[in-house]
Structure formats: C-alpha cells, structure tokens
Design a protein around this motif. Sequence first.
Motif, PDB file in Angstrom:
ATOM      1  N   LEU A   1      63.303  27.272  35.050  1.00 42.76           N
ATOM      2  CA  LEU A   1      61.521  26.338  34.950  1.00 42.76           C
ATOM      3  C   LEU A   1      60.821  27.046  36.317  1.00 42.76           C
ATOM      4  CD1 LEU A   1      63.430  22.453  36.007  1.00 42.76           C
ATOM      5  CD2 LEU A   1      62.145  23.118  34.130  1.00 42.76           C
ATOM      6  N   GLY A   2      61.106  27.843  36.844  1.00 39.22           N
ATOM      7  CA  GLY A   2      60.165  28.826  37.550  1.00 39.22           C
ATOM      8  C   GLY A   2      59.703  29.360  37.098  1.00 39.22           C
ATOM      9  N   LEU A   3      60.229  30.475  36.350  1.00 39.13           N
ATOM     10  CA  LEU A   3      59.811  31.117  34.993  1.00 39.13           C
ATOM     11  C   LEU A   3      58.466  30.859  33.971  1.00 39.13           C
ATOM     12  CD1 LEU A   3      59.288  34.196  33.869  1.00 39.13           C
ATOM     13  CD2 LEU A   3      61.128  33.192  32.215  1.00 39.13           C
ATOM     14  N   ILE A   4      58.690  29.461  33.687  1.00 33.09           N
ATOM     15  CA  ILE A   4      57.561  29.155  32.882  1.00 33.09           C
ATOM     16  C   ILE A   4      56.556  28.115  33.497  1.00 33.09           C
ATOM     17  CG2 ILE A   4      59.200  26.693  31.897  1.00 33.09           C
ATOM     18  CD1 ILE A   4      56.508  28.561  29.814  1.00 33.09           C
TER      19      ILE A   4
ATOM     20  N   PRO B   1      61.743  36.894  24.178  1.00 31.48           N
ATOM     21  CA  PRO B   1      61.706  38.011  25.159  1.00 31.48           C
ATOM     22  C   PRO B   1      62.654  38.252  26.466  1.00 31.48           C
ATOM     23  CG  PRO B   1      59.763  36.742  23.907  1.00 31.48           C
ATOM     24  CD  PRO B   1      60.362  35.843  24.118  1.00 31.48           C
ATOM     25  N   PHE B   2      62.333  37.384  27.560  1.00 34.48           N
ATOM     26  CA  PHE B   2      63.047  37.687  28.718  1.00 34.48           C
ATOM     27  C   PHE B   2      64.012  37.509  28.160  1.00 34.48           C
ATOM     28  CE2 PHE B   2      61.799  32.650  28.089  1.00 34.48           C
ATOM     29  CZ  PHE B   2      63.035  31.893  28.668  1.00 34.48           C
ATOM     30  N   GLY B   3      65.275  37.138  27.505  1.00 33.41           N
ATOM     31  CA  GLY B   3      66.807  37.049  27.480  1.00 33.41           C
ATOM     32  C   GLY B   3      67.517  35.559  26.617  1.00 33.41           C
ATOM     33  N   LEU B   4      68.081  35.778  26.532  1.00 39.04           N
ATOM     34  CA  LEU B   4      68.958  34.810  25.857  1.00 39.04           C
ATOM     35  C   LEU B   4      69.180  33.681  26.913  1.00 39.04           C
ATOM     36  CD1 LEU B   4      70.917  34.186  23.244  1.00 39.04           C
ATOM     37  CD2 LEU B   4      72.732  34.950  24.538  1.00 39.04           C
ATOM     38  N   ILE B   5      68.753  32.287  26.298  1.00 31.99           N
ATOM     39  CA  ILE B   5      68.905  31.401  26.977  1.00 31.99           C
ATOM     40  C   ILE B   5      69.917  30.523  26.211  1.00 31.99           C
ATOM     41  CG2 ILE B   5      66.834  31.821  28.113  1.00 31.99           C
ATOM     42  CD1 ILE B   5      65.728  29.332  26.500  1.00 31.99           C
TER      43      ILE B   5
ATOM     44  N   GLY C   1      59.258  21.825  31.234  1.00 35.78           N
ATOM     45  CA  GLY C   1      58.617  22.776  32.021  1.00 35.78           C
ATOM     46  C   GLY C   1      57.075  23.590  31.438  1.00 35.78           C
ATOM     47  N   HIS C   2      56.987  23.650  30.673  1.00 37.85           N
ATOM     48  CA  HIS C   2      56.165  24.394  29.133  1.00 37.85           C
ATOM     49  C   HIS C   2      54.664  23.317  29.456  1.00 37.85           C
ATOM     50  CE1 HIS C   2      53.771  24.904  25.895  1.00 37.85           C
ATOM     51  NE2 HIS C   2      53.501  26.194  25.693  1.00 37.85           N
ATOM     52  N   THR C   3      54.851  21.939  29.307  1.00 41.68           N
ATOM     53  CA  THR C   3      54.038  21.354  29.531  1.00 41.68           C
ATOM     54  C   THR C   3      53.849  20.907  31.075  1.00 41.68           C
ATOM     55  OG1 THR C   3      55.146  19.407  28.333  1.00 41.68           O
ATOM     56  CG2 THR C   3      53.742  18.402  30.492  1.00 41.68           C
TER      57      THR C   3
ATOM     58  N   VAL D   1      50.485  34.778  29.293  1.00 45.15           N
ATOM     59  CA  VAL D   1      51.052  35.660  28.340  1.00 45.15           C
ATOM     60  C   VAL D   1      50.209  35.200  26.764  1.00 45.15           C
ATOM     61  CG1 VAL D   1      53.080  35.811  26.600  1.00 45.15           C
ATOM     62  CG2 VAL D   1      53.587  35.388  28.998  1.00 45.15           C
ATOM     63  N   LYS D   2      49.999  35.434  26.074  1.00 47.16           N
ATOM     64  CA  LYS D   2      49.509  34.945  24.607  1.00 47.16           C
ATOM     65  C   LYS D   2      50.480  34.746  23.641  1.00 47.16           C
ATOM     66  CE  LYS D   2      46.737  37.135  20.947  1.00 47.16           C
ATOM     67  NZ  LYS D   2      46.262  35.463  20.636  1.00 47.16           N
ATOM     68  N   THR D   3      49.646  33.467  23.569  1.00 47.08           N
ATOM     69  CA  THR D   3      51.070  32.442  22.773  1.00 47.08           C
ATOM     70  C   THR D   3      51.019  32.900  21.302  1.00 47.08           C
ATOM     71  OG1 THR D   3      51.832  30.088  22.489  1.00 47.08           O
ATOM     72  CG2 THR D   3      49.390  31.315  21.726  1.00 47.08           C
TER      73      THR D   3
END
Length: 200
Positions: free
Chosen positions: A107-110, A165-169, A180-182, A117-119
Amino acid sequence: MRKIILNLAGILVLASALAQNTLNPDERKRAIAHLKETENNLVSLTRGLSEQQLNFKEDDTAWSIAECVEHIAISEKNLIGMIQMSLKEDSDPSKRSEVQMTDDQILGLIESREQKVKTRTEFEPTNSFGSYAETMKTFRERRKANLQFVKSTREDLRNHYLQFPFGLIDSYQGILFMSGHTRRHTDQIKEIMSSEGFPN
C-alpha cells in the motif's frame, strides 16, 4: 458404522484445510474497508465538478481529472483480470518465500506520489467511455463487482501470485494494490485541483 465415522472425519479434515486457505476475517475486513474508503473518497472529491474543471490540464503532458478517473476505471478491470488469471494456476505455498513485501509495504508503494511511473498502453485513458458520467458509472459498477468478489471469495489468494516489475506479490496483495491505486490517483486529482490556473 466405523466406515461412516472415518468418512465424516475425512470430510471434516478437508473442510478444515479448505477453510485455512481462504482469507481470514481480518484480511477480508481490511480489503473491503479499503476498497469502500477509496471509492468514497474519489466520488466525494469529484462530485459537482464542471466540465472545465474535469478537463483542465496543467500542460500538454499532464492528465486531466477526467483522464485520471478513466485510468482508474480501466485499471479496475485490468487489475482484477490479472488476479482472476492468477487463480487459474494451481496454488503454490512453496513460492511464499518469494513474496518479499508486506501488505503495508504494498500500500505504501502504490499510494506514494513520490515516484512517478509511466503507465502501460492498455491502462492509458483514451476517452473510451464517451463521457465523464459514463466513466464514473463504469468505475462504480466495477468496484461494486470487485467488492462482491472480496466479500464472497473462498479462493486461496495468499498462495496465488502476480508478477510486477518491483517483485512478486500474492493475489490478496493484488486486491490491496488495486485499491491503493485508486488512492494514488485521487491524490493526483487533489494536486490538479490545487494547481495554479485550476478553474473556480
């Protein structure tokens, strides 16, 4: 009689195993609350804005509020689609160690606006819904369906995965990422509304 007891015992063991692989009440409650909160914040913030305000851009490279909301609506479908695809694979507890980020870190990251970051192309706004009203309607319909999925799913979300891109979730974290993207883009909308030249 002994055979019946053994069969019942087997059923109970299976039911217990299945129950352990579903979301626990706190996980489900957290995801539902976050999805509702981010939806309500977006709707409240953009309610009553004029066409001029919705389409205002700081410059030619910036998104408008209408485009931010369209991007959220597009992402709502694409992200849940990725989660649903992950559930078609067999659950794999052996990969848990590859998930390096906690739910709070996801959540902190997004949600952070510090790193831009370009979508990807398929997430870009292109006035695909025809009007802002239809865009918001589409977002709310998709969020309602996604909320219902979180409320009712018995899937083993913790042992299915998404590669970013930042890893496996895990797929539960994918739900939190979507919510969190919202919030991330609601904060972007606040930045637009506070920028110089935003219409009154």
